[in-house]
Scaffold this active site. Structure first.
Site, mmCIF file in Angstrom:
data_model
loop_
_atom_site.group_PDB
_atom_site.id
_atom_site.type_symbol
_atom_site.label_atom_id
_atom_site.label_comp_id
_atom_site.label_asym_id
_atom_site.label_seq_id
_atom_site.Cartn_x
_atom_site.Cartn_y
_atom_site.Cartn_z
ATOM 1 N N THR A 19 -15.650 40.668 16.097
ATOM 2 C CA THR A 19 -15.282 41.217 17.409
ATOM 3 C C THR A 19 -16.533 41.814 18.059
ATOM 4 O O THR A 19 -17.429 42.274 17.360
ATOM 5 C CB THR A 19 -14.231 42.326 17.187
ATOM 6 O OG1 THR A 19 -13.051 41.725 16.700
ATOM 7 C CG2 THR A 19 -13.936 43.120 18.439
ATOM 8 N N ARG B 282 0.036 36.527 18.300
ATOM 9 C CA ARG B 282 -0.354 37.809 17.687
ATOM 10 C C ARG B 282 -1.319 38.556 18.621
ATOM 11 O O ARG B 282 -2.310 38.011 19.087
ATOM 12 C CB ARG B 282 -1.047 37.542 16.347
ATOM 13 C CG ARG B 282 -1.525 38.810 15.612
ATOM 14 C CD ARG B 282 -3.009 39.061 15.818
ATOM 15 N NE ARG B 282 -3.529 40.137 14.982
ATOM 16 C CZ ARG B 282 -4.742 40.645 15.090
ATOM 17 N NH1 ARG B 282 -5.575 40.174 15.994
ATOM 18 N NH2 ARG B 282 -5.136 41.612 14.306
ATOM 19 N N VAL B 283 -1.007 39.801 18.905
ATOM 20 C CA VAL B 283 -1.900 40.642 19.696
ATOM 21 C C VAL B 283 -2.465 41.706 18.764
ATOM 22 O O VAL B 283 -1.712 42.361 18.037
ATOM 23 C CB VAL B 283 -1.158 41.304 20.876
ATOM 24 C CG1 VAL B 283 -2.070 42.272 21.615
ATOM 25 C CG2 VAL B 283 -0.636 40.232 21.831
ATOM 26 N N GLY B 284 -3.769 41.842 18.781
ATOM 27 C CA GLY B 284 -4.407 42.802 17.876
ATOM 28 C C GLY B 284 -4.731 44.110 18.566
ATOM 29 O O GLY B 284 -4.292 44.384 19.692
ATOM 30 N N ASP B 285 -5.537 44.890 17.867
ATOM 31 C CA ASP B 285 -5.912 46.223 18.351
ATOM 32 C C ASP B 285 -6.719 46.189 19.640
ATOM 33 O O ASP B 285 -6.643 47.104 20.464
ATOM 34 C CB ASP B 285 -6.747 46.927 17.278
ATOM 35 C CG ASP B 285 -7.987 46.112 16.928
ATOM 36 O OD1 ASP B 285 -7.834 44.927 16.569
ATOM 37 O OD2 ASP B 285 -9.104 46.653 17.029
ATOM 38 N N THR C 121 -13.909 47.817 15.814
ATOM 39 C CA THR C 121 -13.868 46.482 15.230
ATOM 40 C C THR C 121 -13.363 46.616 13.803
ATOM 41 O O THR C 121 -13.508 47.664 13.184
ATOM 42 C CB THR C 121 -15.268 45.822 15.267
ATOM 43 O OG1 THR C 121 -15.273 44.694 14.379
ATOM 44 C CG2 THR C 121 -16.377 46.759 14.835
ATOM 45 N N GLY C 122 -12.763 45.541 13.283
ATOM 46 C CA GLY C 122 -12.244 45.598 11.920
ATOM 47 C C GLY C 122 -10.839 45.059 11.872
ATOM 48 O O GLY C 122 -10.414 44.302 12.758
ATOM 49 N N HIS C 123 -10.095 45.452 10.839
ATOM 50 C CA HIS C 123 -8.750 44.920 10.645
ATOM 51 C C HIS C 123 -7.796 45.506 11.687
ATOM 52 O O HIS C 123 -7.457 46.699 11.653
ATOM 53 C CB HIS C 123 -8.276 45.236 9.219
ATOM 54 C CG HIS C 123 -6.927 44.681 8.928
ATOM 55 N ND1 HIS C 123 -5.849 45.475 8.624
ATOM 56 C CD2 HIS C 123 -6.478 43.410 8.944
ATOM 57 C CE1 HIS C 123 -4.786 44.702 8.453
ATOM 58 N NE2 HIS C 123 -5.147 43.448 8.623
ATOM 59 N N GLY C 124 -7.369 44.663 12.624
ATOM 60 C CA GLY C 124 -6.642 45.125 13.800
ATOM 61 C C GLY C 124 -5.371 45.893 13.494
ATOM 62 O O GLY C 124 -5.092 46.923 14.123
HETATM 63 N N1 GLY Z 1 -10.127 43.838 15.423
HETATM 64 C C1 GLY Z 1 -9.875 42.514 15.851
HETATM 65 C C2 GLY Z 1 -8.539 42.061 15.527
HETATM 66 O O1 GLY Z 1 -8.008 42.373 14.469
HETATM 67 O O2 GLY Z 1 -7.958 41.362 16.315
#
Ligand code: GLY
Length: 316
Positions: A166, A194-197, A217-220
């Site tokens: 990201t 899927r919508v992320g963070d 950035t990272g695990h959404g």
């Molecule tokens: N941080 C990016 C995502 O998980 O979509």
């Protein structure tokens, strides 16, 4: 106020062969954003330009180079926020657009809304005269290979998710206004829709002149659980420095939900931080005409802006 810009090119694992491209990409983005700030431009223009530069760079998981969803398509999320008035704009699950950050800014400036998604975002892009980019043009050989690998029965998708990429930027301009921008292709082989963070205010980014700005950035899904960007600003409101606020929030996310990630932060005094709990995060910053950048924890290279431009880092 002396202007400052900080950018990231994603937290996670950056494969050896991508390190140089990732370093060059964040340096170029930081210099471009700083160029705008030096000419008296706004923090908002600077973060948009920096993120746009990385969306156009296939080394990153945003714009061209985005990872693919389970159907092998690019679906992207982006957000931009103005710390002066707390206005923000975001798009989610958008396809066939080269620069989602530009569309997010138009949502902020040309609508009464804060987030447009999928088909509605597409219609809005058409209405704004944004040219359609064929989805194929956003797909790189690498993202297609990675998608195929994840489809294999014996693949380890966890391994590939570690390479996230990201992109984001935060800045403070000469008038003391802060802004943030974040853009992503999300997670590889994610479900359609899927919508992320990144598109979610307070998770993918937040900016408030009263404290500062951050991009994550990272695990959404982990970032959304702890509303990471707003949590960092909360810690700064309680008196923490950007570095302390970033580390405290990242430690909390790891302890509470087992999530890893990275953040860039600038406060309203121009102090900045680039911190991550993953193995790597590409980042760069420019302040006082000095460029700093790195990828690994503890790695920090420094050059003057003039030296960086003379060595061909393509700035302003
Ligand atoms: N941080 C990016 C995502 O998980 O979509």
């Amino acid at each position: 106020m002396k202007p400052v810009i900080v950018v990231h090119g994603g937290a996670g694992r950056i494969f050896k062969e991508r390190e140089q491209g990732s370093r060059d990409g964040v340096v170029r983005a930081a210099l471009r954003g700083y160029g705008i700030l030096k000419q008296g431009g706004s923090a908002l223009d600077a973060v948009e330009e920096a993120v746009r530069s990385m969306e156009d760079d296939p080394h990153f998981n945003a714009g061209c180079g985005s990872v693919l969803n389970e159907k092998g398509e690019v679906e992207m999320d982006a957000i931009i926020m103005d710390g002066k008035n707390l206005d923000s704009g975001a798009v989610s699950a958008v396809k066939c657009i080269a620069n989602p950050i530009k569309l997010a800014r138009l949502v902020m400036e040309k609508t009464k809304h804060m987030l447009l998604t999928d088909h509605g975002a597409h219609l809005f892009a058409q209405a704004m005269g944004i040219p359609e980019t064929p989805g194929e043009k956003l797909i790189t050989e690498r993202s297609r290979e990675r998608w195929k690998k994840n489809l294999e029965a014996d693949s380890n998708p966890e391994e590939f998710q570690k390479d996230l990429g990201t992109v984001g930027a935060v800045a403070i301009d000469s008038e003391g206004n802060v802004a943030c921008a974040t853009s992503t292709g999300g997670l590889s082989n994610k479900l359609v829709g899927r919508v992320g963070d990144t598109a979610c205010i307070g998770s993918g980014g937040y900016a408030d002149n009263h404290s500062g700005a951050t991009s994550t950035t990272g695990h959404g899904e982990s970032i959304m659980k702890v509303v990471l960007a707003r949590l960092i600003l909360y810690h700064m409101e309680q008196g923490m420095s950007p570095e302390m606020a970033a580390d405290t929030a990242l430690d909390y996310m790891k302890a509470r939900v087992g999530g890893l990630g990275g953040v860039i932060v600038v406060n309203n005094s121009g102090e900045w931080a680039a911190r991550f709990s993953t193995k790597q995060m590409s980042w760069a910053t420019v302040k006082d005409d000095q460029l700093h950048y790195g990828i690994y924890a503890g790695e920090r290279h420094t050059k003057s802006v003039d030296e960086a431009l003379a060595s061909g880092s393509g700035g302003f």
